[in-house]
Design a protein around this motif. Structure first.
Motif, mmCIF file in Angstrom:
data_model
loop_
_atom_site.group_PDB
_atom_site.id
_atom_site.type_symbol
_atom_site.label_atom_id
_atom_site.label_comp_id
_atom_site.label_asym_id
_atom_site.label_seq_id
_atom_site.Cartn_x
_atom_site.Cartn_y
_atom_site.Cartn_z
ATOM 1 N N ARG A 159 2.999 46.320 39.079
ATOM 2 C CA ARG A 159 2.484 47.698 39.099
ATOM 3 C C ARG A 159 3.616 48.715 39.228
ATOM 4 O O ARG A 159 3.425 49.902 38.951
ATOM 5 N N ARG A 160 4.793 48.257 39.630
ATOM 6 C CA ARG A 160 5.940 49.163 39.738
ATOM 7 C C ARG A 160 6.705 49.280 38.417
ATOM 8 O O ARG A 160 7.642 50.055 38.308
ATOM 9 N N PHE A 161 6.298 48.465 37.440
ATOM 10 C CA PHE A 161 6.963 48.532 36.132
ATOM 11 C C PHE A 161 6.497 49.775 35.377
ATOM 12 O O PHE A 161 5.290 50.025 35.245
ATOM 13 N N ARG A 162 7.442 50.539 34.852
ATOM 14 C CA ARG A 162 7.131 51.806 34.177
ATOM 15 C C ARG A 162 7.184 51.597 32.666
ATOM 16 O O ARG A 162 8.179 51.861 32.008
ATOM 17 N N GLY A 163 6.078 51.095 32.148
ATOM 18 C CA GLY A 163 6.006 50.808 30.718
ATOM 19 C C GLY A 163 6.079 52.047 29.854
ATOM 20 O O GLY A 163 6.674 52.041 28.769
ATOM 21 N N THR A 164 5.485 53.145 30.343
ATOM 22 C CA THR A 164 5.527 54.396 29.569
ATOM 23 C C THR A 164 6.951 54.885 29.383
ATOM 24 O O THR A 164 7.334 55.348 28.303
ATOM 25 N N ALA A 165 7.756 54.764 30.445
ATOM 26 C CA ALA A 165 9.159 55.188 30.348
ATOM 27 C C ALA A 165 9.931 54.314 29.362
ATOM 28 O O ALA A 165 10.768 54.811 28.606
ATOM 29 N N VAL A 166 9.626 53.005 29.349
ATOM 30 C CA VAL A 166 10.308 52.109 28.418
ATOM 31 C C VAL A 166 9.964 52.480 26.977
ATOM 32 O O VAL A 166 10.840 52.528 26.096
ATOM 33 N N GLU A 263 14.705 51.586 39.685
ATOM 34 C CA GLU A 263 13.452 51.242 39.016
ATOM 35 C C GLU A 263 12.933 52.375 38.149
ATOM 36 O O GLU A 263 12.342 52.131 37.092
ATOM 37 N N VAL A 264 13.160 53.606 38.569
ATOM 38 C CA VAL A 264 12.588 54.759 37.862
ATOM 39 C C VAL A 264 13.437 55.162 36.667
ATOM 40 O O VAL A 264 12.905 55.467 35.585
ATOM 41 N N LEU A 265 14.752 55.160 36.820
ATOM 42 C CA LEU A 265 15.633 55.715 35.795
ATOM 43 C C LEU A 265 16.382 54.665 34.985
ATOM 44 O O LEU A 265 16.508 54.798 33.764
ATOM 45 N N ILE A 266 16.873 53.632 35.641
ATOM 46 C CA ILE A 266 17.853 52.751 34.995
ATOM 47 C C ILE A 266 17.201 51.573 34.287
ATOM 48 O O ILE A 266 17.544 51.270 33.138
ATOM 49 N N ILE A 267 16.271 50.913 34.946
ATOM 50 C CA ILE A 267 15.632 49.753 34.313
ATOM 51 C C ILE A 267 14.946 50.123 33.001
ATOM 52 O O ILE A 267 15.120 49.406 31.999
ATOM 53 N N PRO A 268 14.155 51.207 32.925
ATOM 54 C CA PRO A 268 13.539 51.541 31.621
ATOM 55 C C PRO A 268 14.565 51.787 30.517
ATOM 56 O O PRO A 268 14.355 51.380 29.368
ATOM 57 N N VAL A 274 18.092 46.934 25.440
ATOM 58 C CA VAL A 274 18.118 45.500 25.137
ATOM 59 C C VAL A 274 17.090 45.157 24.063
ATOM 60 O O VAL A 274 17.312 44.264 23.234
ATOM 61 N N ILE A 275 15.956 45.849 24.050
ATOM 62 C CA ILE A 275 14.940 45.603 23.024
ATOM 63 C C ILE A 275 15.295 46.313 21.719
ATOM 64 O O ILE A 275 15.135 45.761 20.623
ATOM 65 N N GLY A 276 15.786 47.554 21.822
ATOM 66 C CA GLY A 276 15.992 48.370 20.629
ATOM 67 C C GLY A 276 17.214 48.005 19.816
ATOM 68 O O GLY A 276 17.189 48.100 18.581
ATOM 69 N N LEU A 277 18.291 47.585 20.477
ATOM 70 C CA LEU A 277 19.526 47.306 19.732
ATOM 71 C C LEU A 277 19.380 46.128 18.758
ATOM 72 O O LEU A 277 19.867 46.224 17.624
ATOM 73 N N MET A 330 25.489 43.220 24.032
ATOM 74 C CA MET A 330 26.165 44.501 23.817
ATOM 75 C C MET A 330 25.322 45.654 24.361
ATOM 76 O O MET A 330 25.850 46.623 24.925
ATOM 77 N N ALA A 331 23.994 45.550 24.201
ATOM 78 C CA ALA A 331 23.116 46.586 24.746
ATOM 79 C C ALA A 331 23.219 46.633 26.268
ATOM 80 O O ALA A 331 23.253 47.724 26.867
ATOM 81 N N LEU A 332 23.286 45.461 26.909
ATOM 82 C CA LEU A 332 23.406 45.416 28.367
ATOM 83 C C LEU A 332 24.713 46.051 28.828
ATOM 84 O O LEU A 332 24.732 46.829 29.795
ATOM 85 N N VAL A 333 25.806 45.763 28.133
ATOM 86 C CA VAL A 333 27.104 46.349 28.492
ATOM 87 C C VAL A 333 27.080 47.862 28.322
ATOM 88 O O VAL A 333 27.542 48.613 29.194
ATOM 89 N N ILE A 334 26.526 48.338 27.209
ATOM 90 C CA ILE A 334 26.449 49.786 26.968
ATOM 91 C C ILE A 334 25.618 50.466 28.054
ATOM 92 O O ILE A 334 25.994 51.511 28.600
ATOM 93 N N GLY A 335 24.478 49.868 28.387
ATOM 94 C CA GLY A 335 23.608 50.469 29.397
ATOM 95 C C GLY A 335 24.246 50.512 30.768
ATOM 96 O O GLY A 335 24.148 51.519 31.486
#
Length: 383
Positions: A159-166, A263-268, A274-277, A330-335
């Motif tokens: 429930r703490r996962f912010r799918g809308t932000a992702v 959780e609010v800013l960085i994980i999304p 990681v998904i988009g690249l 590469m996406a993880l390193v950039i983020g």
């Protein structure tokens, strides 16, 4: 005439009076930075008239005194003491006395010049760069640990996962980045095919341009170009967004409200990267191969059917998977680099600009280094 008299009244003035062993220097006017040259000359005049006598600096008629004037007077007092005389301030207003005390407390001493050679300075700079790189590596590993622990917390409590932000970040990173990535990849594919045809036709090996284009794009250039463009486009945006929030203390406000900025800013943002690249890498590879095919058709008389058949024979699934495997790392390193630089922003626009630039430079450098490490790894396992 009245204006001229007013200006003359504002200029700093000094009147020297002698009474026995005491010398009184009565100051008047504005002892401020506006009249810096005149203030300096009057201070020299006071020193010259003082000799070995005790000097009383009377500030009763001084209308304005700023930091420069206070510093010059305090310096004059110290120089008189160094030459065997002494000086005291008299009739200073409370505000003037506070300023004089602060100047005397701080002390304006020129830093001592340390003798060094250019070779030593160069070695010092190299050492600072190396230690800075090591510090950045340690910070990156520590931040990765925090990210993994935050992901575990979110996984345990979905429930703490912010799918809308992702989804919103996916739109910004992947969907809105498609046009520029497709355009640049298409042009790069055209250039590779054109240069390959011109070089290979000397040996009568023009058809091998299909092998060259396919392997080079799918294994290396597709993911590398996409990562560099994402680092410049989305990585800089992450740093600017998080940095501006840090400047306005919005991240501290999140903590006060009981929310975890990780959780609010960085994980999304990192999940969206990681998904988009990989998706953008696939689209970039298709665009580059399309550009190479069209160029081969016009410059090398290689029809689309022949191009596709040779491409199918030259490129295996492992060639395609090499580029796709690299993309999430590469996406993880950039983020990570973008968010670390954003959280390091201080409270000035200069700091924000410096960290945004540093984010892009470090991300592109690490992407290229990571690509080289992957190239050696896949060559070692013959994949």
């Amino acid at each position: 005439m009245i204006v001229a008299q007013s200006i003359l009244a504002q200029e700093p003035q000094v009147k020297i009076e002698r009474a026995g062993d005491n010398v009184t220097a009565k100051l008047a006017g504005h002892w401020t930075a506006e009249y810096a040259a005149l203030v300096e000359s009057l201070a020299v005049e006071i020193e010259a008239e003082a000799g070995q006598h005790h000097v009383i600096v009377d500030l009763r008629q001084v209308e304005r005194l700023d930091t420069l004037g206070a510093w010059v007077l305090d310096r004059t007092r110290h120089e008189l003491g160094a030459h065997g005389a002494s000086a005291d301030f008299a009739n200073a207003s409370p505000e003037q006395q506070i300023l004089l005390d602060e100047v005397a407390y701080r002390g304006f001493h020129a830093p001592e010049k340390v003798k060094s050679s250019k070779i030593v300075d160069f070695l010092v700079d190299v050492g600072k760069v190396v230690t800075g790189a090591g510090r950045d590596l340690i910070d990156g590993v520590a931040f990765l640990g925090e990210l993994v622990s935050a992901l575990l917390r979110v996984t345990i409590r979905l429930r703490r996962f912010r799918g809308t932000a992702v989804v919103n970040q996916l739109e910004q990173i992947a969907y809105r980045g498609v046009p520029i990535i497709v355009l640049i990849s298409f042009l790069v594919g055209c250039i590779i095919a054109q240069q390959g045809i011109f070089q290979l036709q000397r040996f009568g090996a023009t058809p091998f341009v299909v092998d060259l284009t396919g392997i080079l794009i799918l294994r290396e250039l597709g993911v590398l170009l996409t990562s560099i463009m994402v680092a410049g486009r989305s990585g800089s945006a992450f740093t600017a967004e998080i940095g501006s929030m840090k400047m306005r203390e919005e991240i501290d406000a999140l903590r006060v409200m009981g929310l975890d900025p990780m959780e609010v800013l960085i994980i999304p943002r990192i999940l969206a990267l990681v998904i988009g690249l990989p998706l953008l890498t696939f689209i970039a590879a298709i665009a580059a191969l399309s550009g190479g095919g069209i160029t081969s058709w016009f410059y090398g008389d290689i029809s689309p059917d022949v191009f596709l058949s040779r491409l199918r024979a030259a490129v295996g699934m492992n060639t395609f998977m090499v580029g796709m495997i690299k993309a999430p790392f590469m996406a993880l390193v950039i983020g990570i680099i973008a968010t670390i630089e954003g959280l390091a922003v201080a409270g000035s626009a200069e700091s924000l600009g410096r960290h945004v630039t540093s984010s892009v430079v470090k991300a592109i450098f690490m992407v290229i280094v990571l690509d080289g490490l992957f190239a050696m790894f896949f060559a070692a396992i013959r994949y």
